[in-house]
Scaffold this motif. Structure first.
Motif: not given
Length: 188
Positions: A13-16, A29-33, A146-157
Motif C-alpha cells: 500500500x505504501x509503494x513498490x 544487495x539492492x533495494x529501490x522504491x 532503501x529502508x534497510x539503511x535508513x537514510x529516510x531518517x536523516x533530516x536537514x540541520x
C-alpha cells in the motif's frame, strides 16, 4: 567472472520495491522504491553496468523460485509497510557497492533507531568528519538499500525534510508511519 543476481518486485500500500539478491551469499544487495517495475529494472541494469569491474560482470535474472529468499522478501514487505521495526539481521544484506566513505556513512545510519531522526551533520560528527554534512548527504543519496539503511531518517540541520531519492513525500510518509508505530509499540 559472472556474478549472478536475482531480482523480484513487491507491491504494498505504501509503494513498490525492487529487490536484488546476490546468489553467491543470498544477501540483499539492492533495494529501490517505486511502483514502475520496468523503470526500476532499467535503473538497476544501468547501475550494474556502470559498476561492472574488469573481472566481474553482473548477470541479473528474475527470481523464479523464491523459497530461498522468501523470509527476506516477507520481512522487507513488513519493513516497507512499517508494521514494526525489524530486529537486526532479519534481512541479510551486504554492501556490494560503494566507496569506503559511503560505507562508513551507511554503517552509521544503521544506528539511527526506528521512529527517530538525526541530521546530516550529526552523522558527519559520528563518523569523525564534522564538516562533511554535504558529503553525508551525497552518501545517503547513493544508498542502494532503501529502508534497510535508513537514510529516510536523516533530516536537514533545521530539522526539516530534505532530499530523498525516492521522493520527499515518501520520506514523510515513512517517518510518519514509524512515528505512529513507535507510539503504538510504547503503549504495549
Amino acid at each position: 567472472m559472472k556474478e549472478l543476481l536475482y531480482y523480484t518486485f513487491i507491491e504494498t500500500e505504501v509503494t513498490g520495491a525492487f529487490l536484488v539478491f546476490r546468489e553467491k551469499t543470498q544477501n540483499l544487495v539492492f533495494a529501490s522504491l517505486g511502483n514502475d517495475k520496468l523503470f526500476l529494472l532499467g535503473k538497476v541494469e544501468g547501475f550494474l553496468k556502470k559498476h561492472e569491474k574488469q573481472d566481474t560482470m553482473y548477470d541479473l535474472q528474475e527470481l523464479k523460485e523464491a523459497e530461498t529468499y522468501k523470509k527476506s522478501i516477507e520481512n522487507y514487505t513488513i519493513c516497507l509497510e512499517n508494521k514494526m521495526p525489524l530486529p537486526s539481521g532479519a534481512i541479510p544484506f551486504e554492501f556490494l557497492f560503494g566507496t569506503d566513505f559511503q560505507r562508513k556513512v551507511w554503517n552509521e545510519l544503521l544506528n539511527v533507531e526506528h521512529g527517530h531522526v538525526v541530521t546530516y551533520g550529526d552523522i558527519a560528527k559520528r563518523i569523525g568528519k564534522p564538516t562533511a554534512a554535504r558529503s553525508v548527504g551525497r552518501a545517503c543519496g547513493s544508498n542502494n538499500l532503501a529502508l534497510l539503511v535508513p537514510c529516510h531518517r536523516i533530516v536537514g540541520s533545521n530539522r526539516k525534510l530534505t532530499g530523498y531519492k525516492w521522493s520527499c513525500k515518501l520520506k514523510e510518509q515513512l517517518l510518519n508511519n514509524e512515528k505512529e508505530n513507535s507510539l503504538s509499540l510504547s503503549r504495549l
